[in-house]
Scaffold this motif. Structure first.
Motif, PDB file in Angstrom:
ATOM      1  N   SER A   1      18.036  16.144 -41.316  1.00  0.00           N
ATOM      2  CA  SER A   1      19.434  15.883 -40.980  1.00  0.00           C
ATOM      3  C   SER A   1      19.980  14.672 -41.726  1.00  0.00           C
ATOM      4  O   SER A   1      21.105  14.663 -42.188  1.00  0.00           O
ATOM      5  N   ASN A   2      19.178  13.596 -41.845  1.00  0.00           N
ATOM      6  CA  ASN A   2      19.612  12.365 -42.529  1.00  0.00           C
ATOM      7  C   ASN A   2      18.797  12.113 -43.790  1.00  0.00           C
ATOM      8  O   ASN A   2      18.606  10.958 -44.182  1.00  0.00           O
ATOM      9  N   LEU A   3      18.298  13.193 -44.376  1.00  0.00           N
ATOM     10  CA  LEU A   3      17.450  13.023 -45.563  1.00  0.00           C
ATOM     11  C   LEU A   3      18.220  12.401 -46.722  1.00  0.00           C
ATOM     12  O   LEU A   3      17.744  11.465 -47.376  1.00  0.00           O
ATOM     13  N   LYS A   4      19.439  12.859 -46.975  1.00  0.00           N
ATOM     14  CA  LYS A   4      20.235  12.314 -48.083  1.00  0.00           C
ATOM     15  C   LYS A   4      20.549  10.841 -47.849  1.00  0.00           C
ATOM     16  O   LYS A   4      20.492  10.017 -48.774  1.00  0.00           O
ATOM     17  N   ALA A   5      20.861  10.477 -46.597  1.00  0.00           N
ATOM     18  CA  ALA A   5      21.158   9.081 -46.300  1.00  0.00           C
ATOM     19  C   ALA A   5      19.930   8.204 -46.507  1.00  0.00           C
ATOM     20  O   ALA A   5      20.031   7.079 -47.034  1.00  0.00           O
ATOM     21  N   LEU A   6      18.747   8.677 -46.108  1.00  0.00           N
ATOM     22  CA  LEU A   6      17.530   7.888 -46.297  1.00  0.00           C
ATOM     23  C   LEU A   6      17.208   7.719 -47.785  1.00  0.00           C
ATOM     24  O   LEU A   6      16.762   6.640 -48.218  1.00  0.00           O
ATOM     25  N   GLN A   7      17.423   8.775 -48.559  1.00  0.00           N
ATOM     26  CA  GLN A   7      17.194   8.653 -49.999  1.00  0.00           C
ATOM     27  C   GLN A   7      18.190   7.686 -50.639  1.00  0.00           C
ATOM     28  O   GLN A   7      17.822   6.880 -51.502  1.00  0.00           O
ATOM     29  N   ASP A   8      19.457   7.734 -50.210  1.00  0.00           N
ATOM     30  CA  ASP A   8      20.442   6.779 -50.729  1.00  0.00           C
ATOM     31  C   ASP A   8      20.110   5.356 -50.297  1.00  0.00           C
ATOM     32  O   ASP A   8      20.316   4.396 -51.064  1.00  0.00           O
ATOM     33  N   LEU A   9      19.605   5.198 -49.075  1.00  0.00           N
ATOM     34  CA  LEU A   9      19.201   3.860 -48.617  1.00  0.00           C
ATOM     35  C   LEU A   9      18.068   3.321 -49.466  1.00  0.00           C
ATOM     36  O   LEU A   9      18.049   2.122 -49.808  1.00  0.00           O
ATOM     37  N   ARG A  10      17.109   4.197 -49.817  1.00  0.00           N
ATOM     38  CA  ARG A  10      16.015   3.747 -50.681  1.00  0.00           C
ATOM     39  C   ARG A  10      16.549   3.336 -52.046  1.00  0.00           C
ATOM     40  O   ARG A  10      16.082   2.353 -52.644  1.00  0.00           O
ATOM     41  N   THR A  11      17.551   4.027 -52.541  1.00  0.00           N
ATOM     42  CA  THR A  11      18.162   3.649 -53.827  1.00  0.00           C
ATOM     43  C   THR A  11      18.856   2.295 -53.724  1.00  0.00           C
ATOM     44  O   THR A  11      18.742   1.445 -54.636  1.00  0.00           O
ATOM     45  N   ILE A  12      19.564   2.047 -52.616  1.00  0.00           N
ATOM     46  CA  ILE A  12      20.262   0.759 -52.436  1.00  0.00           C
ATOM     47  C   ILE A  12      19.258  -0.385 -52.378  1.00  0.00           C
ATOM     48  O   ILE A  12      19.452  -1.446 -52.999  1.00  0.00           O
ATOM     49  N   ILE A  13      18.170  -0.189 -51.617  1.00  0.00           N
ATOM     50  CA  ILE A  13      17.151  -1.250 -51.515  1.00  0.00           C
ATOM     51  C   ILE A  13      16.533  -1.535 -52.875  1.00  0.00           C
ATOM     52  O   ILE A  13      16.298  -2.701 -53.248  1.00  0.00           O
ATOM     53  N   SER A  14      16.261  -0.503 -53.662  1.00  0.00           N
ATOM     54  CA  SER A  14      15.686  -0.703 -55.000  1.00  0.00           C
ATOM     55  C   SER A  14      16.651  -1.466 -55.901  1.00  0.00           C
ATOM     56  O   SER A  14      16.251  -2.368 -56.648  1.00  0.00           O
ATOM     57  N   GLU A  15      17.940  -1.145 -55.831  1.00  0.00           N
ATOM     58  CA  GLU A  15      18.926  -1.866 -56.643  1.00  0.00           C
ATOM     59  C   GLU A  15      19.060  -3.317 -56.197  1.00  0.00           C
ATOM     60  O   GLU A  15      19.251  -4.217 -57.045  1.00  0.00           O
ATOM     61  N   MET A  16      18.948  -3.592 -54.899  1.00  0.00           N
ATOM     62  CA  MET A  16      19.010  -4.978 -54.422  1.00  0.00           C
ATOM     63  C   MET A  16      17.802  -5.762 -54.903  1.00  0.00           C
ATOM     64  O   MET A  16      17.915  -6.943 -55.257  1.00  0.00           O
ATOM     65  N   GLN A  17      16.621  -5.146 -54.908  1.00  0.00           N
ATOM     66  CA  GLN A  17      15.422  -5.841 -55.382  1.00  0.00           C
ATOM     67  C   GLN A  17      15.478  -6.115 -56.876  1.00  0.00           C
ATOM     68  O   GLN A  17      14.920  -7.117 -57.350  1.00  0.00           O
ATOM     69  N   ARG A  18      16.172  -5.255 -57.631  1.00  0.00           N
ATOM     70  CA  ARG A  18      16.300  -5.480 -59.075  1.00  0.00           C
ATOM     71  C   ARG A  18      17.530  -6.305 -59.424  1.00  0.00           C
ATOM     72  O   ARG A  18      17.723  -6.656 -60.591  1.00  0.00           O
ATOM     73  N   GLY A  19      18.382  -6.589 -58.426  1.00  0.00           N
ATOM     74  CA  GLY A  19      19.569  -7.402 -58.674  1.00  0.00           C
ATOM     75  C   GLY A  19      20.674  -6.656 -59.385  1.00  0.00           C
ATOM     76  O   GLY A  19      21.495  -7.272 -60.075  1.00  0.00           O
ATOM     77  N   GLU A  20      20.757  -5.357 -59.214  1.00  0.00           N
ATOM     78  CA  GLU A  20      21.777  -4.554 -59.881  1.00  0.00           C
ATOM     79  C   GLU A  20      22.950  -4.297 -58.938  1.00  0.00           C
ATOM     80  O   GLU A  20      22.896  -4.590 -57.740  1.00  0.00           O
ATOM     81  N   ALA A  21      24.006  -3.726 -59.510  1.00  0.00           N
ATOM     82  CA  ALA A  21      25.165  -3.363 -58.703  1.00  0.00           C
ATOM     83  C   ALA A  21      24.801  -2.184 -57.804  1.00  0.00           C
ATOM     84  O   ALA A  21      24.097  -1.254 -58.233  1.00  0.00           O
ATOM     85  N   LEU A  22      25.278  -2.248 -56.566  1.00  0.00           N
ATOM     86  CA  LEU A  22      24.901  -1.225 -55.603  1.00  0.00           C
ATOM     87  C   LEU A  22      25.728   0.043 -55.801  1.00  0.00           C
ATOM     88  O   LEU A  22      26.906  -0.011 -56.158  1.00  0.00           O
ATOM     89  N   CYS A  23      25.090   1.161 -55.536  1.00  0.00           N
ATOM     90  CA  CYS A  23      25.739   2.471 -55.672  1.00  0.00           C
ATOM     91  C   CYS A  23      26.776   2.635 -54.564  1.00  0.00           C
ATOM     92  O   CYS A  23      26.437   2.580 -53.368  1.00  0.00           O
ATOM     93  N   GLN A  24      28.047   2.849 -54.948  1.00  0.00           N
ATOM     94  CA  GLN A  24      29.117   2.938 -53.945  1.00  0.00           C
ATOM     95  C   GLN A  24      29.008   4.219 -53.115  1.00  0.00           C
ATOM     96  O   GLN A  24      29.198   4.202 -51.896  1.00  0.00           O
ATOM     97  N   SER A  25      28.704   5.336 -53.745  1.00  0.00           N
ATOM     98  CA  SER A  25      28.561   6.588 -52.989  1.00  0.00           C
ATOM     99  C   SER A  25      27.383   6.522 -52.026  1.00  0.00           C
ATOM    100  O   SER A  25      27.436   7.077 -50.912  1.00  0.00           O
ATOM    101  N   CYS A  26      26.334   5.785 -52.442  1.00  0.00           N
ATOM    102  CA  CYS A  26      25.183   5.627 -51.549  1.00  0.00           C
ATOM    103  C   CYS A  26      25.559   4.776 -50.339  1.00  0.00           C
ATOM    104  O   CYS A  26      25.127   5.055 -49.204  1.00  0.00           O
ATOM    105  N   LEU A  27      26.372   3.743 -50.554  1.00  0.00           N
ATOM    106  CA  LEU A  27      26.811   2.902 -49.438  1.00  0.00           C
ATOM    107  C   LEU A  27      27.625   3.709 -48.433  1.00  0.00           C
ATOM    108  O   LEU A  27      27.463   3.569 -47.220  1.00  0.00           O
TER     109      LEU A  27
END
Length: 718
Positions: A654-680
């Motif tokens: 049910s929330n698989l896409k949201a969990l995958q987008d959350l993992r993408t946001i966390i990875s971008e924060m750890q690398r110091g990149e701009a966060l994905c707006q659609s993922c947010l």
């Protein structure tokens, strides 16, 4: 010696036949070869089954031609000579003489005569044989059309493509170390369903899995370098893979759903679902009989059972539990019996059509049968149907009821006699073929006399003391002719102007036969109907027609049973009646002196639900305003993601896409990149839907309405 010219003619005919025959065989083999070549040209070797079929067709065509060529090569001049004898009567069945040396003058003369005839006929210039060329050309044309159709068919649907390696994404992997870090080259996931499903092992085509309950999952992973691989299920303790060089494997059985990730050297992959297909219990639907069935007297003591059973993986066992109840009151006895059901149908849907013989179950009149169906599937599923009741009517029971106000028991004592007449009538019909005609008529007449005696006994309860006043026709069965002066009273022959007829409606008679009864009018009408049926049965028994009398006997018994039931007495139940409440004395007095407050008070702090999710939403609102974040903020999102994953276990995916987008946001924060707006946006929507609905808090009216709205309401009030 045979003439050379004649031999040359025979050889020429043989050569023509062999060439024509071989040409037909070549065309037949060519038709099969065209189909095989078309298959190989279209799908080549990508479809092993089709390629093997094409090769088999090619080899079969070649072998067919070789065998036919051998059979044709065995044809010699003797066969040709016999063929010419059949074709040309002028040769006088003597063509074989051209192939041998004449032994006497007669053979030599006949040989010369046949040779001259053969030169006159010239069979080598004519078509002396016919071949089935039309069928061959038709077969060749169809094969050509079929081959052209194969060339234009799409190849993709028939090609079994090799399963591609499953791809797993690692959003946390740093881009800079992509060339030097360990990578997963190949992932294979095989699923072995449990035995009860009857399915074999198959391979998954996606990391999102949907498997049967109790299935064994096996992950096989190949990496380019030695690495540390772990499987993390539902954020629990990771499970390590078994290592064999650069190959890793892990097998485990699952009975509950969840979300899992694959950790490669500490880096988590995206979330993937693991859904479980639960084993459903069997279903039972009974069409026949009804839930309560009564077998009436005279009906066959058999019950037809018709039911539908179904299960998702098949039924292992199904039976019926039948309980027979015999006797009444404290003497009742029960006997339970298990009956195996005869199942027919497919592997998942079954049909039950079975006949229950109540006599074989040891049942008789008045007994009851309680039964239910039960079924087990191949796993642990069990289903039991509702209980069904079958009762055989008992006509021997007499209910003695009484009324205190009457003091008389009006229930007759002869209810069983009518049933005995029915039994004797049926017995007479069964023995009709084994007894003489005279005996049959004598027994039928005796039954008619018994029916008359029983009718007279029942007539006493209606005040019919004389036979002349009994029955629908005053003692004469219906259907007989009446005439004036026959000794009976008939309205059509009575003098309607006599004083008795004129004064009859105005007289109060005490000695009427019909009024001398204890029955109610409705009960009396039923008993009269029973006597009328007895009249009809007696008429047919007296005229030696017991088969026609049987329906009237049954109907008379049924009506007597109705009279019996209608005379049962019922007493109304009595219960406790509460006294009326004194409402005027107690209501709305306002006296609260006897009401004391609770002495034990306890304050319980309300537990705040999903605290990490609420914190993450506050952080997300702040980020929208500032657009800045810290690498340490990833821990806030990580905790909120655990709450989201925990709540998603009930509905995997049910929330698989949201969990995958959350993992993408966390990875971008750890690398110091701009966060994905659609993922947010996706993650925020999932967190908001996860929160319980907010409680409605009333607000002051002035805080809700604007100044213009208040002015509008003031105008309306005026």
């Amino acid at each position: 010696m045979a003439l050379p010219d004649s031999i040359h003619i025979l050889q020429r005919i043989r050569r023509q036949y062999v060439q024509a025959k071989l040409w037909l065989y070549v065309l037949q083999a060519l038709a099969a070869i065209l189909v095989a070549v078309a298959i190989l040209w279209r799908w080549q070797l990508e479809a092993p089954l089709l390629a093997a079929t094409a090769v088999a067709i090619l080899l079969g065509a070649v072998l067919y031609f070789i065998l036919r060529w051998r059979s044709v090569s065995k044809i010699n001049l003797q066969h040709v000579a016999r063929h010419l004898n059949r074709q040309y009567p002028q040769l006088e069945d003597s063509t074989e003489l051209l192939l041998i040396e004449p032994e006497n003058l007669l053979q030599k003369l006949q040989q010369q005569r046949v040779s001259q005839t053969l030169h006159v006929l010239h069979p080598e210039r004519q078509k002396t044989f016919t071949l089935r060329s039309t069928a061959t050309y038709t077969f060749l044309g169809l094969a050509l059309l079929f081959s052209i159709g194969i060339l234009y068919l799409p190849a993709a649907p028939l090609i079994t493509a090799k399963p591609e390696s499953i791809k797993v994404e690692f959003p946390d992997a740093p881009v800079a170390a992509a060339d030097t870090a360990a990578k997963i080259e190949k992932i294979e996931i095989s699923i072995t369903p449990p035995t009860y499903t009857g399915k074999g092992t198959y391979r998954a085509d996606s990391p999102n899995l949907r498997v049967e309950e109790g299935s064994t999952l096996t992950w096989r992973i190949n990496t380019n370098k030695p690495a540390q691989l772990q499987l993390e299920l539902n954020e629990q303790q990771p499970i390590s893979f078994k290592k064999q060089g650069n190959k890793y494997s892990l097998s485990r059985s699952f009975s509950s759903a969840g979300l899992y990730t694959i950790n490669l050297n500490g880096q988590k992959s995206a979330f993937y679902t693991l859904e479980i297909i639960l084993d459903e219990a069997p279903t039972i639907q009974i069409q026949k009989p009804e839930q309560y069935t009564e077998v009436l007297f005279g009906q066959p003591q058999r019950v037809t059972l018709q039911a539908q059973l179904a299960d998702d993986y098949g039924i292992r066992e199904a039976n019926m539990i039948a309980t027979v109840a015999k006797g009444t009151g404290e003497a009742v006895k029960f006997r339970e019996e298990k009956i195996k059901l005869n199942l027919s149908g497919g592997a998942k849907n079954y049909t039950v059509k079975q006949t229950l013989d109540l006599q074989k179950l040891g049942m008789t009149y008045g007994d009851e049968l309680y039964f239910y169906l039960q079924a087990w599937d191949r796993h642990r599923g069990y289903t039991r149907s509702e209980t069904y009741f079958v009762q055989i009517e008992d006509t021997t029971v007499v209910y003695n009821s009484f009324d205190l106000s009457m003091g008389v028991n009006p229930v007759p004592e002869y209810f069983r006699s009518q049933r005995q007449i029915i039994i004797d009538t049926e017995k007479l019909l069964k023995e009709q073929k084994s007894i003489s005609r005279a005996e049959f008529e004598q027994r039928s007449n005796t039954l008619g006399i018994d029916q008359k005696l029983l009718r007279l006994r029942y007539g006493k309860f209606l005040g019919e003391e004389f036979e002349s006043g009994i029955g629908p026709g005053g003692g004469i069965p219906e259907g007989e002719e009446h005439y004036e002066g026959d000794g009976h009273d008939h309205e059509e022959f009575a003098d309607k102007n006599s004083p008795e007829v004129l004064l009859d409606p105005y007289l109060h008679k005490h000695d009427q036969e019909e009024a001398a009864t204890f029955f109610e009018p409705a009960v009396k009408a039923k008993l009269k109907g029973a006597l009328a049926q007895m009249w009809e049965a007696e008429l047919r028994l007296r005229t030696h027609k017991p088969k026609e009398a049987l329906p009237y006997e049954y109907k008379a018994l049924r009506m007597l049973k109705d009279v019996q039931q209608s005379q049962r007495a019922y007493v109304a139940k009595t219960g406790f009646e509460a006294p009326p409440l004194k409402e005027p004395e107690l209501r709305l007095t306002g006296e609260l002196n006897k009401i004391t407050p609770l002495s034990d008070q306890k304050s319980i702090a309300a537990e705040k639900q999903l605290p990490n999710t609420r914190t993450a939403l506050q952080w997300m609102a702040k980020y929208k305003q500032t657009g800045k974040y810290k690498p340490a903020d990833a821990a806030i999102l990580e905790k909120a993601g655990q709450e989201l994953a925990q709540r998603s276990l009930n509905k995997p995916g049910s929330n698989l896409k949201a969990l995958q987008d959350l993992r993408t946001i966390i990875s971008e924060m750890q690398r110091g990149e701009a966060l994905c707006q659609s993922c947010l946006i996706s993650v925020e929507r999932a967190w908001v839907n996860l929160l319980p609905p907010a409680e409605q808090t009333p607000q002051p009216q002035q805080a809700v309405r604007s100044r213009l709205g208040r002015e509008y309401l003031r105008k309306l009030e005026k």
